[in-house]
Design an enzyme around this catalytic site. Structure first.
Site, short mmCIF file in Angstrom:
data_model
loop_
_atom_site.label_atom_id
_atom_site.label_comp_id
_atom_site.label_asym_id
_atom_site.label_seq_id
_atom_site.Cartn_x
_atom_site.Cartn_y
_atom_site.Cartn_z
N THR A 1 47.46 38.58 27.35
CA THR A 1 48.57 37.82 27.92
C THR A 1 48.95 38.33 29.30
O THR A 1 49.63 37.64 30.05
CB THR A 1 49.80 37.87 26.99
OG1 THR A 1 50.07 39.22 26.63
CG2 THR A 1 49.54 37.04 25.74
N ALA B 1 42.25 43.32 22.57
CA ALA B 1 42.65 41.91 22.44
C ALA B 1 41.52 41.05 21.89
O ALA B 1 41.50 39.84 22.10
CB ALA B 1 43.14 41.36 23.77
N GLU C 1 40.40 41.35 15.79
CA GLU C 1 41.72 41.44 15.18
C GLU C 1 42.11 40.25 14.28
O GLU C 1 42.89 40.43 13.34
CB GLU C 1 42.78 41.61 16.27
CG GLU C 1 42.64 42.90 17.04
CD GLU C 1 43.35 42.87 18.38
OE1 GLU C 1 43.93 43.88 18.76
OE2 GLU C 1 43.32 41.81 19.05
#
Length: 312
Positions: free
Chosen positions: A17, A86, A268
């Protein structure tokens, strides 16, 4: 004993992000014997990243992965890399590797046209004698993303990875212990770069999440000193905690055009699916409470769902 079952879906956005982190590079050297040395901006930590990068380079160059060797990530080869985090390691570095190998292919195109029946080694030898550079860098930045938190506008993620899990558990109403009898998982990973690696990643993420939701209780002294700070006092999942029946499958026919070779990130996203165990435990407790005459359907079960008594 009581049994419970629960189905939980997940939707996980893929990208940093923080916009500037969505970039990386790669360096490819081709030597006169036809061997290839590949360096990229990702860190191998057992997740199979190097294997996937070798596969991508081999496919772009049209050669066997046996000819490709990895040089461990180093900032003197690929500078200013982002963290391997991420779940974007394969997405970012894979595209950078693809771009670098694409430059090599473009340089070799005249040689291939001149020697259409030549081998890879012959093309490389000819390129060298014709003074064609056999070293290239690649760079990639994720396009069309960027989220402004102040105004809550923009595109935060490049795409989403999806999944669903169904878990069945059995609890011992006297001790509070439980056992996971069965878990079924389906993950949408687009066109997987390596199904064997990705299924292993799903299994590992699920078991890590299982520890988070059911086992890993943080214990502190009255003065705030953390007791659970080492392997001797900290319970993590072991072999016996793996579901007795554990089925993992990948969704077919759902290519993702926004990542390397239509794949999707895997690191993830599956972790949250382990909450299906937590909610299955809650369903079993709900049934046990009903048998005990506790008619209220509402009760608090705080994660992790350990059998140890929690202070009020």
């Amino acid at each position: 004993k009581k049994r419970g079952i629960s189905v939980v879906p997940t939707k996980f956005g893929i990208s940093f992000t923080v916009l500037f982190l969505n970039q990386t590079g790669a360096l490819v050297h081709v030597y006169t014997d036809g061997s290839v040395l590949l360096t990229h901006g990702g860190t191998e930590m057992g997740q199979g990243l190097h294997t996937k990068m070798i596969q991508i380079a081999g496919k772009v160059l049209g050669i066997s992965p046996d000819k490709i060797h990895i040089c461990e990530t180093s900032t003197d080869k690929v500078p200013n890399t982002s963290a391997t985090a991420a779940s974007s390691g394969s997405d970012l570095n894979g595209m950078a590797v693809m771009n670098a190998c694409g430059v090599i292919n473009e340089r070799l195109e005249p040689i291939k046209k001149h020697y259409p029946k030549g081998t890879w080694e012959e093309w490389i030898a000819a390129a060298y004698t014709n003074r064609i550079s056999l070293s290239a860098t690649g760079y990639y930045k994720t396009p069309n993303i960027g989220y402004e938190f102040g105004s809550k506008t923009g595109v935060a993620f490049n795409y989403f990875s999806f999944g669903a899990a169904c878990s069945e558990v059995e609890i011992d109403c006297l001790t509070g212990d439980h056992k996971v009898l069965k878990t079924d998982i389906v993950m949408d990973l687009g066109e997987s770069l390596n199904p064997a690696i990705d299924i292993g990643q799903i299994e590992g993420a699920f078991m890590q999440g299982y520890g988070l939701f059911t086992l890993e209780e943080m214990v502190y002294s009255p003065k705030g000193v953390m007791f659970t700070r080492g392997p001797g006092a900290y319970k993590i999942p072991g072999f016996a905690d793996i579901p007795s029946e554990f089925n993992v499958s990948l969704l077919k026919g759902a290519p993702n055009p926004r990542a390397v070779y239509s794949s999707k990130a895997v690191g993830e996203p599956p972790l949250f699916l382990a909450s299906s165990v937590f909610f299955a435990i809650k369903e079993a407790i709900k049934d046990a409470r009903k048998d005990a005459g506790l008619q209220s359907k509402q009760f608090v079960l705080t994660a992790p769902a350990t059998s140890a008594a929690k202070p009020s």
